[in-house]
Write an enzyme that holds these catalytic residues in place. Sequence first.
Site, short mmCIF file in Angstrom:
data_model
loop_
_atom_site.label_atom_id
_atom_site.label_comp_id
_atom_site.label_asym_id
_atom_site.label_seq_id
_atom_site.Cartn_x
_atom_site.Cartn_y
_atom_site.Cartn_z
N PHE A 25 1.42 11.62 -6.09
CA PHE A 25 1.44 10.57 -7.10
C PHE A 25 0.34 10.86 -8.11
CE2 PHE A 25 2.86 5.94 -7.31
CZ PHE A 25 4.19 6.25 -7.10
N GLN A 46 -2.93 -3.01 -16.91
CA GLN A 46 -2.23 -1.73 -16.97
C GLN A 46 -0.86 -1.90 -17.63
OE1 GLN A 46 -0.79 0.43 -13.25
NE2 GLN A 46 -2.53 1.69 -13.89
N HIS A 56 2.78 0.07 -18.57
CA HIS A 56 3.60 1.21 -18.17
C HIS A 56 4.41 1.65 -19.38
CE1 HIS A 56 6.35 3.70 -15.93
NE2 HIS A 56 5.56 3.60 -14.89
N LEU A 66 11.31 -1.22 -14.75
CA LEU A 66 10.58 0.03 -14.80
C LEU A 66 11.50 1.24 -14.69
CD1 LEU A 66 7.32 0.24 -14.27
CD2 LEU A 66 8.10 1.31 -12.19
N GLU A 101 8.39 7.39 -13.80
CA GLU A 101 7.82 8.53 -14.47
C GLU A 101 8.60 9.79 -14.15
OE1 GLU A 101 3.83 6.65 -14.48
OE2 GLU A 101 3.33 8.68 -13.88
N ARG A 127 -0.24 7.75 -18.51
CA ARG A 127 0.43 6.49 -18.86
C ARG A 127 -0.11 5.85 -20.13
NH1 ARG A 127 1.27 2.95 -13.28
NH2 ARG A 127 2.68 4.44 -12.32
N HIS A 177 2.11 -4.23 -16.70
CA HIS A 177 2.52 -3.83 -15.36
C HIS A 177 1.64 -4.39 -14.26
CE1 HIS A 177 4.41 -1.49 -12.32
NE2 HIS A 177 3.39 -0.68 -12.13
N ARG A 217 -5.78 1.10 -12.19
CA ARG A 217 -5.29 1.24 -10.83
C ARG A 217 -4.47 2.52 -10.69
NH1 ARG A 217 -0.32 0.11 -8.07
NH2 ARG A 217 0.63 -0.67 -9.97
C1 FAD Z 1 7.85 -2.99 -10.82
C2 FAD Z 1 6.60 -2.84 -10.01
C3 FAD Z 1 6.41 -1.69 -9.27
C4 FAD Z 1 5.26 -1.52 -8.50
N1 FAD Z 1 5.14 -0.39 -7.75
C5 FAD Z 1 4.04 -0.24 -6.95
C6 FAD Z 1 3.91 0.89 -6.11
O1 FAD Z 1 4.78 1.75 -6.07
N2 FAD Z 1 2.84 1.00 -5.32
C7 FAD Z 1 1.87 0.05 -5.30
O2 FAD Z 1 0.93 0.20 -4.55
N3 FAD Z 1 1.97 -1.05 -6.09
C8 FAD Z 1 3.02 -1.21 -6.91
N4 FAD Z 1 3.12 -2.33 -7.72
C9 FAD Z 1 2.09 -3.37 -7.64
C10 FAD Z 1 2.27 -4.27 -6.42
O3 FAD Z 1 3.62 -4.35 -6.10
C11 FAD Z 1 1.79 -5.70 -6.67
O4 FAD Z 1 0.51 -5.66 -7.13
C12 FAD Z 1 1.79 -6.47 -5.37
O5 FAD Z 1 3.07 -6.48 -4.81
C13 FAD Z 1 1.35 -7.91 -5.52
O6 FAD Z 1 1.49 -8.57 -4.27
P1 FAD Z 1 0.92 -9.99 -3.98
O7 FAD Z 1 1.15 -10.29 -2.56
O8 FAD Z 1 -0.46 -10.05 -4.47
O9 FAD Z 1 1.77 -10.95 -4.90
P2 FAD Z 1 3.34 -11.27 -5.00
O10 FAD Z 1 4.15 -10.39 -4.16
O11 FAD Z 1 3.65 -11.37 -6.45
O12 FAD Z 1 3.44 -12.70 -4.36
C14 FAD Z 1 2.94 -13.84 -4.97
C15 FAD Z 1 3.27 -15.00 -4.09
O13 FAD Z 1 2.56 -16.12 -4.52
C16 FAD Z 1 3.39 -17.22 -4.63
N5 FAD Z 1 2.85 -18.11 -5.65
C17 FAD Z 1 2.48 -17.80 -6.91
N6 FAD Z 1 2.04 -18.89 -7.54
C18 FAD Z 1 2.11 -19.91 -6.66
C19 FAD Z 1 1.81 -21.29 -6.73
N7 FAD Z 1 1.34 -21.86 -7.83
N8 FAD Z 1 2.04 -22.04 -5.64
C20 FAD Z 1 2.54 -21.49 -4.51
N9 FAD Z 1 2.83 -20.21 -4.40
C21 FAD Z 1 2.62 -19.42 -5.46
C22 FAD Z 1 4.73 -16.65 -4.95
O14 FAD Z 1 5.73 -17.52 -4.49
C23 FAD Z 1 4.72 -15.38 -4.15
O15 FAD Z 1 5.18 -15.62 -2.85
C24 FAD Z 1 4.27 -2.51 -8.49
C25 FAD Z 1 4.45 -3.66 -9.24
C26 FAD Z 1 5.60 -3.84 -10.01
C27 FAD Z 1 5.75 -5.08 -10.80
#
Ligand code: FAD
Lengths: 131, 123, 615, 293
Positions: C113, C233, C235, C245, C248, C281, C346, C381
């Site tokens: 990566f 960040q 993309h 997305l 790449e 990027r 992103h 990141r």
């Molecule tokens: C398209 C894409 C591709 C990615 N690819 C990668 C990758 O290949 N490798 C990598 O390491 N990272 C990647 N990332 C980054 C990574 O996926 C995210 O940073 C990570 O999944 C965030 O997880 P989280 O648990 O913090 O939040 P989330 O999974 O977004 O969960 C948030 C949770 O909070 C809850 N919530 C939010 N607000 C409230 C509220 N007010 N009240 C109650 N509940 C609430 C939601 O319901 C949800 O359940 C990618 C991100 C994207 C968008």
Amino acid sequence: MSQSYNRGLIEDFSRWREFSAGMWAWIFHKFTGWVLVGYLFTHIAVLSTALSGAAAYTNTIQALESLLVVRILEVGLLAVAVFHILNGLRLLFVDLGVGLEAQDRSFYASLILTGVIVVASVPTFLSGVSI
Amino acid sequence: MAERYTSFEPGGRRWLWQRLTAAFLVVVLAFHFFLLHFLNHADEVTFALSQARMEQLTYFSLMILFLVTATFHGVNGVYNALVNQGLSGTRKTAVKAILGLASVLLIVQGVRTALAWAGGVPI
Amino acid sequence: MYEHDVIVVGAGGAGLRAAIAAHEEGADVAIVSKLHPVRSHTGAAEGGINAALREGDSWEDHAYDTMKGSDYLADAPAAETLCKDSPKETIKLEHWGMAFSRDDDGRVSQRPFGGLSFPRTTYAGAETGHQLLHTMYEQLVKRGIKVYDEWHVTRLAVSDEETPEDRTCHGIVAYDVQTGQVEGFRARNGVILATGGLGQVYDHTTNAVANTGDGVAMAYRAGAPMEDMEFIQFHPTTLPSTGVLITEGVRGEGGILYNENGERFMFEYGYANNLGELASRDVVSRAELTEVNEGRGIEDEYVHLDMRHLGEERIIDRLENIVHLSEDFEGVNPLDAPMPVKPGQHYAMGGIETDENGETCISGLYAAGECACASVHGGNRLGGNALPELIVFGKRAGHHAAGKDMEDARITTGKEGEYELGEVDSPVELGEAGIGEDAVADGGTAADAGASVSGTDLVQRAVEDERETIETLLERDDGIQQAEIRERVQKSMTRNVNVFREESALKDALRDLREARELYQQVFVADKSRTFNTDLLQTLEMRNILDIAEAITLGALARNEFRGAHWRKEYQERRDEEWLKHTMLSWNDGRPELWYKPVILEGENKTYEPKVRSY
Amino acid sequence: MSTQVPESVEEESATETASAGKQKRDAKKRERAERVQEQREAEAAEKARSADDTYHLKVFRYDPEVPEKQEPRFDDFHVPYKQGMTVLDALMWARDHYDSSLTFRHSCRQAICGSDALFVNGSQRLGCKTQLSDLSEPIRVEPLPHSDVVKDLVVDMEHFYDQMESVEPYFQTNSLPDGELDEQRQTRENREKVKMSTRCIWCSACMSSCNIAAGDNEYLGPAAINKAYRFAMDEREGEDMKQRRLEILEQEHGVWRCQTQFSCTEVCPKDIPLTEHIQELKREAIKNNLKFW
Ligand SMILES: Cc1cc2nc3c(=O)[nH]c(=O)nc-3n(C[C@H](O)[C@H](O)[C@H](O)COP(=O)(O)OP(=O)(O)OC[C@H]3O[C@@H](n4cnc5c(N)ncnc54)[C@H](O)[C@@H]3O)c2cc1C
Ligand code: HEM
Ligand code: SF4
Ligand code: F3S
Ligand code: FES
């Protein structure tokens, strides 16, 4: 709690236009299956006139067979049976996991084949009927 | 959290038999149709002809088997269809009993008829 | 009122891991989430999870890559914790049945990566996040952990001592989406925020519609500082209509970028004479935007990414899913036509300030995942470093909140360690509109009675305040609707605080935000229903977007240098003498207060000396 | 959330505390808000009219609490078309520009969160994965059939979740390696075998399309069976577990209820061969039972 609105089963039937091949096959198979059980019971009932003697049986059968309606119903029965058999075979193949990708085409094929067989057998079925 | 279903009444056996009887029926039903509608025309059916066939043991037993499988296949199919529509509880038990009874009657009646033709088990 | 030992807000990767960890420690834990767990945006992650699993690799190398990638703005203790714990946590997922891709010998597959010195990105096809999210939800079901799904958390119940470091978090207030009920949730031990990203601040993002930065904003208003918010960040290749997305890999295989005149602009306009489309990027993102800004964009919006010359066979073989994505979400078949692409928001490197154990400066309040800033990612990141962050820090926060003995953190939170106050030249008043008039000094703080109030009472008061807020919003019959304000904020942020940042534009953004805040004073909710009122929820989210947008812009204006993802027109180089420090923002009676704390570059065995970031 | 919302003008003049200055400011604010609002509506209407291309949507509306919506009805929306626009985009546009009370679940906009399965022109689809240009007008958008409607396009998912969770949807094994860094190996073939089944996003489209699931509430349904398939076919779980999995699937309302209608397979947005999986499980169950006969 918030109440919620259940749209009931009625709407299912109003959606018939949107049914896919698999659903039609299911409906037809069900329908033909039920007709066939119905016929099985009737069939045995008619045949059991044999219990009251040879003459009674022969008379009943020949009387029935001489009626055009009965002959037409028989053609219908053939259609039902043939479809049930062909689609039944299709289902057996599906159960064996064979030809799943062609499931819609095989349904159409059963329909067409049923039509062909039924049309082809009309002369045989209607032969010798007195009107 | 959802309760787990514990009523392990495997429907698998009936499912399998439905397929097995179907496979058997394909053959016998085709034979049956052919014999009674194409070889012998419907308007020619008489007691005597049926009698002649029934007196052969193979034909007799085939027909009995035909009857039993067709009954099982048909009645089981009907029962399944009802369960698929969410039939349950006492109504389900009642339906089961009625269908069972009907099949027994049907088979008994069918066998009696066959015996009448064959004039007893044709051994 | 509901009561549990530990309450986790959010059910993405971080929230689920935290809940499982707290449960392992024997705590009575519940998750409160505005989406059902499997709907969380963690499911969208494609690439993979970085973990040093193999011979020839080591956590030290991973930490080195991470520090370098961060442009030396990550705190070494956090980055090292991430890299040390990641292998164990990744294998834990494997033991929970996660369907990783496999090598011939049956071990989990890893791939190279960007920015990594070893192919250590562990993946499950192009759907790593989906597999991770579902595997963890399965474990939740197995353990019977209670989930209040479709409960929107609106505020924290935090005591209101003068300094945030003295405050305690006693619970949360949430709105039941299905019934419109506002209820309190008392947390005996702690509240863990895991609310994910904040992409909705921009109008074009790879983030979900639910990613409105609620947790960050709630914690901010309750007194926990936001850290490094200016680091966003972008993309370079996302589909214009949805932000989906495009990996790449397309450019890696030889895809070419064209402008409206059909020029291969990466070369023709000299953005990257050596690498062209394969430049990093941020470089590609900036090049695309320059084209559009200078009138060479297509429909003044995007550029074309063409891969037709690769031939159908090769495309189908290696990039099949891209064909589907482009067809399904953009209506363009990339075998027949070039794909429209443009840069999209992103990931947010910044967030709620925490230490390595996920704890904030408010006792009993934790944060993990994208909403938190430990800080692991610093200025930028690395791909594949967010998912390990979820499981590593999610778990640590869960354990800590459940009362497990943990090593003391090396990172200090709040104004406890060394810090300096900052200043920023804003053209408008900052913070809450209407302050000094009828505004309520707010935040998550609920009571004015100080520490003597019991936790339960505090939560109850917060509930009452929230009910009042919601009533008021629903009672109003005219004014302006949130969609309008949202559109303005998103447009302004995308225009002014995007990959390009210059002083005048940043100031314009602050003016726009001020105006938006004033408009928000008159916001009204047209839908008066108690059932599934998304109009109301979006209006509540809008408030969070405002606070966060302001923080991003302020940070960007304050930081006079080019570091990581933060580019400034006036200052095009990294300035280590002055800027090896984190941008901190605290909510002081409705106004943001800017301060800085130094970066920790001393790791366990070595110090990470800033070097030029080149690959 | 703070409560600094300005009171209405009438109330303010009644309260003596409000200063004249503030009133003036408020009036100005209000004026601006109105202007903005008007301008926006005019723009929206203009856009809709001038766009040579608008799409006509008929959307199901129902709300138990709002008198006009208690009786379900269809509302018409004309949405200006942009290249690449999906049904979800159109709904969002209609909500943001015409009627903010239009309610539907959505989040990821990329077919991964599974929240926006809808009944579009007579079949179950994800709003975000359906291009407007592939549909004939007027586009009829309804909530998923065979589920209770909560409001507008939102349906109650509880039953679906219950079914999903009733099949022990979690990995169970007796043969974990000892070390916390040791992997439990799996062949590539085996991972390929379960791969499609792991793609499910819990959207419930399949369940909604299945006539059997509609009639028989206890039927596990295609999605839950597929979930069980995912584990039953995973070699890492071991033989004992497979036995247990098959027992769950073999129950009366398990796999046997499936009548191979294929509609689940047809609507699944993740292209999971559901019918094939169900059929394979039926055969597995039979094979398994034959051992005891
Ligand atoms: C398209 C894409 C591709 C990615 N690819 C990668 C990758 O290949 N490798 C990598 O390491 N990272 C990647 N990332 C980054 C990574 O996926 C995210 O940073 C990570 O999944 C965030 O997880 P989280 O648990 O913090 O939040 P989330 O999974 O977004 O969960 C948030 C949770 O909070 C809850 N919530 C939010 N607000 C409230 C509220 N007010 N009240 C109650 N509940 C609430 C939601 O319901 C949800 O359940 C990618 C991100 C994207 C968008
Ligand atoms: C000759 C060949 C036949 C074949 C191949 C055949 C095949 C099948 C199969 C495979 C099914 C199961 C469908 C399912 O559960 O998905 C079925 C159902 C059924 N069959 Fe047959 N069948 C045959 C003859 C008959 C006969 C003679 C009768 C009448 C006695 C009959 C009555 C039924 C009925 C009532 C059903 C249930 C239909 C329903 O689901 O409602 N079948 N058949
Ligand atoms: S199996 Fe397919 S249709 Fe069914 S819930 Fe899963 S993704 Fe949706
Ligand atoms: S639609 Fe239903 S009947 Fe079987 S094949 Fe699918 S579960
Ligand atoms: S919005 Fe997530 S699946 Fe459509």
